[in-house]
Design an enzyme around this catalytic site. Sequence first.
Site, PDB file in Angstrom:
ATOM      1  N   GLU B  77       0.799  -1.227   0.000  1.00  0.00           N
ATOM      2  CA  GLU B  77       0.000   0.000   0.000  1.00  0.00           C
ATOM      3  C   GLU B  77       0.827   1.269   0.000  1.00  0.00           C
ATOM      4  OE1 GLU B  77      -1.001  -2.693   1.486  1.00  0.00           O
ATOM      5  OE2 GLU B  77      -3.062  -3.010   0.846  1.00  0.00           O
ATOM      6  N   GLN B  99      -8.045  -1.810  -0.692  1.00  0.00           N
ATOM      7  CA  GLN B  99      -9.228  -2.667  -0.654  1.00  0.00           C
ATOM      8  C   GLN B  99     -10.162  -2.291   0.498  1.00  0.00           C
ATOM      9  OE1 GLN B  99      -8.061  -6.780  -1.139  1.00  0.00           O
ATOM     10  NE2 GLN B  99      -7.653  -6.378  -3.296  1.00  0.00           N
ATOM     11  N   ASP B 102      -9.087   1.059   5.938  1.00  0.00           N
ATOM     12  CA  ASP B 102      -8.201   0.826   7.075  1.00  0.00           C
ATOM     13  C   ASP B 102      -6.731   0.717   6.671  1.00  0.00           C
ATOM     14  OD1 ASP B 102     -10.507  -0.481   9.206  1.00  0.00           O
ATOM     15  OD2 ASP B 102     -10.898  -0.602   7.066  1.00  0.00           O
ATOM     16  N   HIS B 145     -11.220  -3.749   9.507  1.00  0.00           N
ATOM     17  CA  HIS B 145     -11.861  -3.685   8.196  1.00  0.00           C
ATOM     18  C   HIS B 145     -13.143  -2.864   8.217  1.00  0.00           C
ATOM     19  CE1 HIS B 145      -9.117  -6.961   7.235  1.00  0.00           C
ATOM     20  NE2 HIS B 145      -9.473  -6.880   5.977  1.00  0.00           N
TER      21      HIS B 145
HETATM   22  C1  LIG Z   1      -2.349  -4.477   3.993  1.00  0.00           C
HETATM   23  C2  LIG Z   1      -3.486  -5.229   3.394  1.00  0.00           C
HETATM   24  N1  LIG Z   1      -3.743  -5.095   2.093  1.00  0.00           N
HETATM   25  C3  LIG Z   1      -4.750  -5.766   1.519  1.00  0.00           C
HETATM   26  C4  LIG Z   1      -5.543  -6.587   2.277  1.00  0.00           C
HETATM   27  C5  LIG Z   1      -6.728  -7.315   1.642  1.00  0.00           C
HETATM   28  N2  LIG Z   1      -6.359  -8.729   1.558  1.00  0.00           N
HETATM   29  C6  LIG Z   1      -6.713  -9.584   2.519  1.00  0.00           C
HETATM   30  S1  LIG Z   1      -6.040 -11.074   2.321  1.00  0.00           S
HETATM   31  C7  LIG Z   1      -5.274 -10.587   0.901  1.00  0.00           C
HETATM   32  C8  LIG Z   1      -4.404 -11.535   0.164  1.00  0.00           C
HETATM   33  C9  LIG Z   1      -3.332 -12.053   1.047  1.00  0.00           C
HETATM   34  O1  LIG Z   1      -2.530 -12.937   0.367  1.00  0.00           O
HETATM   35  P1  LIG Z   1      -1.507 -13.842   1.143  1.00  0.00           P
HETATM   36  O2  LIG Z   1      -0.643 -13.000   2.006  1.00  0.00           O
HETATM   37  O3  LIG Z   1      -0.825 -14.686   0.132  1.00  0.00           O
HETATM   38  O4  LIG Z   1      -2.399 -14.728   2.118  1.00  0.00           O
HETATM   39  P2  LIG Z   1      -3.490 -15.802   1.719  1.00  0.00           P
HETATM   40  O5  LIG Z   1      -4.787 -15.084   1.616  1.00  0.00           O
HETATM   41  O6  LIG Z   1      -3.083 -16.441   0.453  1.00  0.00           O
HETATM   42  O7  LIG Z   1      -3.510 -16.750   2.867  1.00  0.00           O
HETATM   43  C10 LIG Z   1      -5.555  -9.267   0.614  1.00  0.00           C
HETATM   44  C11 LIG Z   1      -5.056  -8.537  -0.565  1.00  0.00           C
HETATM   45  C12 LIG Z   1      -5.263  -6.674   3.649  1.00  0.00           C
HETATM   46  N3  LIG Z   1      -6.001  -7.397   4.471  1.00  0.00           N
HETATM   47  N4  LIG Z   1      -4.221  -6.005   4.173  1.00  0.00           N
END
Ligand SMILES: Cc1ncc(C[n+]2csc(CCOP(=O)(O)OP(=O)(O)O)c2C)c(N)n1
Lengths: 354, 354, 322, 322
Positions: B77, B99, B102, B145
Site C-alpha cells: 500500500e 481494498q 483501514d 476492516h
Molecule cells: C495491507 C493489506 N492489504 C490488503 C488486504 C486485503 N487482503 C486480505 S487477504 C489478501 C491476500 C493475502 O494474500 P496472502 O498474504 O498470500 O495470504 P493468503 O490469503 O493467500 O492466505 C488481501 C489482498 C489486507 N487485508 N491487508
Amino acid sequence: MSLPETQIPAAEASARKLTMVEALREALSEEMRRDERVILLGEDIGIAGGFGGAFTVTLGLAEEFGHRRVVDTPISEAAIAGVAAGAAAGGLRPVADVQYGDFLFIAMDQLANQAAKLRYMSGGKISVPMVMRAPVGATTRGSQHGQSLEAFFTHVPGLKVACPSNPYDGKGLLKTAIRDDNPVIFFEHKLLYGSKGARKEAGGIEVLGHVPEKEYLIPFGQAKIARPGRDITIVANLLMVHRSLQAARILAERGIEAEVIDVRTLVPFDWDAVAESARRTRKLMIVEEDNLTGGWGAEVAARIGDICFGHLDAPIRRVAAPDTPVPFAPVMERFYIPSTDTIVATAQELVSSY
Amino acid sequence: MSLPETQIPAAEASARKLTMVEALREALSEEMRRDERVILLGEDIGIAGGFGGAFTVTLGLAEEFGHRRVVDTPISEAAIAGVAAGAAAGGLRPVADVQYGDFLFIAMDQLANQAAKLRYMSGGKISVPMVMRAPVGATTRGSQHGQSLEAFFTHVPGLKVACPSNPYDGKGLLKTAIRDDNPVIFFEHKLLYGSKGARKEAGGIEVLGHVPEKEYLIPFGQAKIARPGRDITIVANLLMVHRSLQAARILAERGIEAEVIDVRTLVPFDWDAVAESARRTRKLMIVEEDNLTGGWGAEVAARIGDICFGHLDAPIRRVAAPDTPVPFAPVMERFYIPSTDTIVATAQELVSSY
Amino acid sequence: MSASTLDKTQKAGMFRRMVLCRKFEERVYYLFLEGRLPGTVHQSAGQEASAVGVCSALVEGDVITSTHRPHSHAIARGLPVKSLMAELFAKSTGCCRGKGGSMHLGDLALGMLPAIAIVGGGIPLATGQALAFQYLGRKNIAACFFGDGAANIGTFHEAINMGAIWNLPVVYICENNKYGASTSVDKVMKVEHVSERAAAYGIPGVTVDGNDVEAVHRAMWSATERARTGSGPTLLELETYRFSGHSRSDPGHYRPQEEVAAWKQRDPVALYEKALTDQGILTEEEARQIHDSVEKELEEAVKFAEESPSPAAEDCLSDVFA
Amino acid sequence: MSASTLDKTQKAGMFRRMVLCRKFEERVYYLFLEGRLPGTVHQSAGQEASAVGVCSALVEGDVITSTHRPHSHAIARGLPVKSLMAELFAKSTGCCRGKGGSMHLGDLALGMLPAIAIVGGGIPLATGQALAFQYLGRKNIAACFFGDGAANIGTFHEAINMGAIWNLPVVYICENNKYGASTSVDKVMKVEHVSERAAAYGIPGVTVDGNDVEAVHRAMWSATERARTGSGPTLLELETYRFSGHSRSDPGHYRPQEEVAAWKQRDPVALYEKALTDQGILTEEEARQIHDSVEKELEEAVKFAEESPSPAAEDCLSDVFA
Ligand SMILES: Cc1ncc(C[n+]2csc(CCOP(=O)(O)OP(=O)(O)O)c2C)c(N)n1
Ligand SMILES: Cc1ncc(C[n+]2csc(CCOP(=O)(O)OP(=O)(O)O)c2C)c(N)n1
Ligand SMILES: [Mg+2]
Ligand SMILES: [Mg+2]
C-alpha cells in the site's frame, strides 16, 4: 480535577532546575532502574559517540543500562512501533521513539491498527504498555520535519496522548506513561528541550523548570491552570502554553486577566477543568500549533460548545496554524506558527466585542 | 453555494438507475476513454476471473482498457500510494485504491508527507493529480476492516476529500476527482455499493440512483440539501446521509421538519451552505460514522459554532460512533454505528428542549 | 519432542489436528451458507499440513501470530475449538469475547496473539514477542505465519531484518499458497521462492513441501532449534494451496481448474491418512475413530457456541483501555 | 554520450561539477557557521563522485530523486547553483521559492523532483516517475538516490519490487556511506552489501567504488542502458563516505578517526584531479581555472541569494492546492 500550579506536590519547593531534556532523561533512567522490563528502542539512541537520539534525550543511558536495554534500531519506523507493541504484549514496557514526529505516519498502521486495537480485538485479554515518543513543532526544517501531529492520535481509540509543556510535567508524565498499561503517544516540542544538556535549537525557549529530586508522578487527564484569570480561558499545549502565558502577561497589562490552561494530556482529556474554567470566565479560546482544520482544538471547541452552551458570552475561537504544510523560510514559518500577537489580539477581540 | 436537489442538472430527469458500483465504474471508464493519462492501480483490480477490486468497482475495465491501464499491484500500500504520486507528478492521472480504507494507515506517509506536500515543498511547481479510492464503514468484519477515516485526511493540508452518498454523486464526484490537479482521497461506503453488479454486502442498503447517460460533473465544495426543512439542520456524509434522511422522515411524522445536508466533499467544505442552513433552522447536528473524538464533525461544530454564534438556539450536537475500535459482534456493531433512532432522539431533544 | 523421533502418539495427534482443521472449515463453510455466521471468512482447507506441522514443533509458552486466514493456525496451536466457534458466532464465550471475529482469533495465554488481518501487520508483532523472549531469557520462540502476498509489504522487510540483526528467537513462516487473493505470486515477485529473500537479511531460507506435515515438522523443528539456541530467525516457506476461494464471496475463477485439481490430488489430510495407515501407524479403524471424535468435538463446539450468550450491545464500550 | 568514450570535455565537465559540489558544501558550511542560513543541513562533501558519476549518465528528461542530503545531487543534475543557494537562504528566487529549504531542493522541469527528507520516502516516487515514462513511451529513466540507512525501510522493499516486476526504467542508487546518522551499517544489516538485496527482487545488484567517478559513470551507464531498453531496474550500490558529520550539529565522534582519515585519503575530488592531470587530460593550469571559475560562480550565487527578496509572510498560504 485540575490542580492549580501551587498545589502540585513539591514542584516549586525544589531548588533544582532542569531542562526538558534533562527531565525526560531522568524519567527514563529512574523508570529503567525501577523496572527491569523498561527498555528503549529507537534510531541512534545508544551509539557510543553518538547523539542520544535526535535530541539527546537518551544520551548516556546506554552507558548506564547497556545496549541490551538501550536498543539501537535500523531506520524502520513501522517495525519500531510494531516490535515495541509486540514486546509490550510479551511482557516488556518498551519506550520507543521516532526522531521527528513526522515519521509517525510511517508507523501509523502499527500504532493505529495494531497497538491501539490489540487489547480491544482480544476482548480485553492483552495489554500493550508501550510509549512512543515523538518530537513535534516547526523549527525551520521544512514540511517534513516540523508538523504537530497530536490530532491524528487523539482520534485513535486505544491510544493515550501526552504533551508536556515544561520539565516538571515532562518528567512526571513520562513516568506515568511508562507505567500505564496502554500505548501512549508522548509528544515533545523541539523548542522546549532547552539548551543545557540538549542539542541547541534556534528559536528554542529556555524553559528551566523546578524538578524535585524526590520521585513524583503526574496523573493523566489532569489539566493544569498555568495562570489563573477571570476574563477569558485560553487552553493550550506544548509550546503554545508559553506563547499563551506571554500573551496573558501582555493582556494583563491591558487589564485583561486570562486564565491559561495547559492540557498536559489530550487523551484522557480533562473536560471538567476546561468546562469549569470556561463557565467561570464565560469565554474560551484554544491555541495549538497544529493546522486549524481538524486539530485537537476542534474537538475542544465542539465539546465545550456543547456542554457549556448558554454559559459562554462569546464564540469559542481557535488560534492555530493555517491549513498549509510547514513552510521553510523563517518569515513564512513565523507566520505559520501561532504568535503571541495573534493570541493577544484574539483574546482582546473576544473580551471587548462580546 | 449549495444546490437544492432539484437544481442538479438532469439527475432526476434520467430514467436510468444505477447502483453506486455501476456509477463509479462508469465514471472510471468514461474518464479513461476521455483521457489516456488516466490509469488504475490497485490489488486484484484487473485479474482475469478475479474480483475487480475488493468491491467489484473495476470489474471489466481490464477487458476494455488492457493491463497497461488497469495495473494489478502487489500488496504494497505504501508503494501504491507513492507510485501513484510519482506517476502523477510525471504526467499521468492515476486512480489508485486500497481494498479497505483501514489500510490507508500503511500508506499514510506517502499520502500525507509526500503526495499532499510535493506541490507545496516545490514552491507550487508540481501537481499531483491522483485519486486514492478507499472503502469505509463497518460491516461485521471487525476492527481492521470497518473504520471510517475521513477525519485523518481532512486534517492533512494538500489533500482533498470526497465522500459520496449516492450513485449520482459518486459518478459526478469521481469524475471531478480524476480531473482535479490535486491528490484526492475518495471515500466510498461499503454498504452503499448496492447489490446489482456488485459484491453483496450484508446490511447494505439498496441505493439505486438516477444517473443520466449524458456526461456531468459535480464540483467539489458544494454540499447538497438532500431534504429541505425548517426546524433543524442535520449534516451528514456517506451512509449517515441515509440514516439522517430516514430519521427526518420519522421526525416529520412527529411534526419536526429536519433539513438534511449531504456534505459530499469534506475538503473543500461548503461552509456557506451549512452556515446558511444552521442560521435558518437555528439548530445544528452532525452525524458521522467515525469515532466521536476528533471526527470531522468536530471541525464542523467548532467552525459553525464560531461563525453562527448567537444565531443558534441549541448546542451543536454530534451523533457519531463511540470512541472504541469497531467491534465484531453484530449486536455490538449495531450499537457502534450511529442509528436512525439516535439521530431521531437527538434531533427531537434539540428541537424540544431549546 | 524431537524431530527425528515423532512417535505414534504424536503422529496420530498431528493427524487428528489436521482432521479437526479440515472439518472445522467444512462446518464453518456450511454455517456461513446457512446464514448462521456473521461477517466474512477466509478458509484454510488444503493448508492443514502447514499449520499443524509448524505448531507440532512448538512448546508451551511459544507464541504464534496469524493472519486473516487463522482458523487452522488456532486449531493447530491448540486453542479450544469451542472458543473459536463461539467467536465466529460472535458470542461472549468466544476467544475474543465476540470483539474479534474470524480475522482476529487468538488467545495469548494459550500461545496465540490475536490474528492480524492487515497483511504483513503481524510480522513486527511476532518480532517484538521474540524480543521479549530473548530479553526475559525465556527459551520460547515466536512463530510468525503470513502468506506469499505479505512478502511484498514493507513490514516483512523491516521486521525480518530486525529479527535477523538481533538474532531473535522467531521463525518467519510464509505459507505460499500461490495466490494473494486473486493475484498469482509470479505476477508480483520475480523470484521463484519467497525463501530466496532470506539472503537479503543474512538468515537461512528454506522451502518445504507444505502439504507434507512431517516434512513441515522437521523443517520447523530445525528452525526452532536455531531460534531457541540464539542463532536467530529462519525464513521458512511452505508450499501449499487453499482449496476454497480467497474469502467467502470468491468462487476462485482466476485459478486454472487443472491447477486446483492437481493440488487436490495432494490433499494433505488424505495424504497423511494414507501414509499413516500404509505405515501401519494407524489402522483404518483408528482413523475412522479420529474422524468420528472430531465430528463429535465439532458438534459440541457448535452447540456450545449456539447456546452461549451474545455479548451485550454496551460491551462495545469496554476493553478500549486497560 | 557513451560510457566507453568519455571525451576530454566530458571529463573536464564532470570534474568541474565535482569541484562545484565540494566548494558549494564548503561555502554552505561557513555560511551556517556564520549564522547566515536558517534551519539545518546535511552535507555531502566526500560523495561527489557518486552524485556526478550518476548524473553524468543521464540525459534531458531523465529525473532524479534525492534525500535529506541533496546538494550534490542537485548540482550534479545541473540545477542552477544560484537557485539552490537562494533556496538555502530562504529566498523567493530559490528553486522551491523558499518553501522547501535544504532538504527539499529540486526542480522537476530541470530533472529533479524535490528532495524527500523522509528516509526511503522518495523510492516509490521515483518508481512512479518511471512508470509514467514507461507508460508514455518516453525513453527517459528515473535515477533514485538513497542512503544505506534507507535500505532497511519498507518503501525500499515495496517500491523496488514494483519497479522490478514491471521492468520499469529506473535505477536505484544506494550511496552507502557506511553510516545512517550515527549508526554503522553493519549494526543494522547482516549482508555486507546493499546490492545483495537486489536478488530478492530478481534484478541485478552491483557494488562500485563510489569515489571513482568514472567507475560510477560506467556502472550507471550500463544500468541506464538496461532501464532504457525495457530490461528493468538495477540496484547500484556506491561505496563512499561523507567527510562531515551527519548534520550540522554532529561532530561525528562515533566514527573511528583512522576510518575518517583513510577515506580522506581517497577524496574523490582530489583523486579525479590527480587522475586527469596525470593522464594529461587537464593541465594544472586548467585545473586551477576550473577551481577559480567555480569560486566565481559560487561568489555570484551567494551574492544573488543575498540580494534576492524574501518571500512575503503570506506566501505561506499559497501553493497548497493547484
Ligand atoms: C495491507 C493489506 N492489504 C490488503 C488486504 C486485503 N487482503 C486480505 S487477504 C489478501 C491476500 C493475502 O494474500 P496472502 O498474504 O498470500 O495470504 P493468503 O490469503 O493467500 O492466505 C488481501 C489482498 C489486507 N487485508 N491487508
Ligand atoms: C523515515 C525517517 N527516519 C528517520 C529520519 C532521520 N534521519 C535523517 S537522515 C538519517 C540517516 C539516513 O542514513 P542514510 O540513508 O544512510 O543516508 P545518509 O545520511 O548516510 O546520506 C536519519 C535517521 C528520517 N529523516 N526519516
Ligand atoms: Mg497466498
Ligand atoms: Mg548512509
